[in-house]
Design a protein around this motif. Structure first.
Motif, mmCIF file in Angstrom:
data_model
loop_
_atom_site.group_PDB
_atom_site.id
_atom_site.type_symbol
_atom_site.label_atom_id
_atom_site.label_comp_id
_atom_site.label_asym_id
_atom_site.label_seq_id
_atom_site.Cartn_x
_atom_site.Cartn_y
_atom_site.Cartn_z
ATOM 1 N N GLU A 164 -1.234 -4.206 3.401
ATOM 2 C CA GLU A 164 -1.105 -3.198 4.122
ATOM 3 C C GLU A 164 0.303 -3.425 5.231
ATOM 4 O O GLU A 164 0.983 -2.457 5.568
ATOM 5 N N HIS A 165 0.245 -4.553 5.780
ATOM 6 C CA HIS A 165 1.227 -4.813 6.658
ATOM 7 C C HIS A 165 2.212 -5.915 5.853
ATOM 8 O O HIS A 165 1.927 -6.961 5.540
ATOM 9 N N THR B 267 0.873 -1.246 0.082
ATOM 10 C CA THR B 267 -0.090 0.021 0.021
ATOM 11 C C THR B 267 0.880 1.156 0.023
ATOM 12 O O THR B 267 0.383 2.341 -0.386
ATOM 13 N N ASN B 268 2.180 1.078 0.316
ATOM 14 C CA ASN B 268 3.021 2.315 0.400
ATOM 15 C C ASN B 268 3.475 2.908 -1.029
ATOM 16 O O ASN B 268 3.885 4.173 -1.409
ATOM 17 N N ASP C 94 12.119 1.222 3.051
ATOM 18 C CA ASP C 94 10.740 1.592 2.480
ATOM 19 C C ASP C 94 10.728 1.339 1.160
ATOM 20 O O ASP C 94 10.495 2.097 0.323
ATOM 21 N N HIS C 95 10.885 0.155 0.900
ATOM 22 C CA HIS C 95 10.597 -0.409 -0.513
ATOM 23 C C HIS C 95 9.234 -0.687 -0.817
ATOM 24 O O HIS C 95 8.312 -0.910 0.280
ATOM 25 N N GLY C 96 8.706 -0.918 -2.020
ATOM 26 C CA GLY C 96 7.397 -1.546 -2.262
ATOM 27 C C GLY C 96 7.418 -2.525 -3.239
ATOM 28 O O GLY C 96 8.538 -2.868 -3.659
ATOM 29 N N PHE C 97 6.378 -3.105 -3.390
ATOM 30 C CA PHE C 97 6.310 -4.205 -4.271
ATOM 31 C C PHE C 97 4.851 -4.481 -4.993
ATOM 32 O O PHE C 97 3.907 -4.138 -4.614
#
Length: 121
Positions: free
Chosen positions: A49-50, A10-11, A58-61
């Motif tokens: 979310e978690h 979600t980031n 603070d990576h995303g996927f």
């Protein structure tokens, strides 16, 4: 059949259009020539979310998990997962986080898969 489940952190949700990602995933499966009939393909996006990435950075996927009936060879699975990554990755806009776009294919036991079509009105 198949089922394409695209999980995303979600980031990074503001960095892509979910409908466009779902469409790109579906198009990649359709153009592969592996799945027929076209309406057997199901694509869904699932927000996560978690989560935690390795060191806590603070990576995303976005991860495309493709479930398909057993019996396809490794080369076919690799061709389809590569097509999914190539279709989805360009849809992620630039931003502060590193984003990992990945895909995997897993076999669903052909002997245990059940399906029933319920007609529409």
């Amino acid at each position: 059949m198949p089922h394409l489940r695209i999980e995303y952190s979600t980031n990074i949700a503001a960095r892509f259009d979910g409908a466009a990602v779902a469409q790109a995933g579906c198009d990649a499966l359709l153009s592969s020539g592996v799945f027929n009939p076209p309406d057997s393909i199901k694509v869904r996006l699932v927000p996560v979310e978690h989560f935690r990435v390795g060191s806590g950075a603070d990576h995303g996927f976005l991860h495309a998990d493709l479930g398909m009936l057993s019996g396809r060879d490794t080369a076919t699975k690799l061709r389809v997962t590569d097509a999914l990554v190539r279709a989805i990755a360009p849809l992620v806009q630039p931003g502060p986080q590193v984003v990992q776009v990945t895909a995997d294919a897993r076999d669903m036991d052909r002997d245990c898969y059940s399906k029933r079509l319920i007609p529409g009105a």
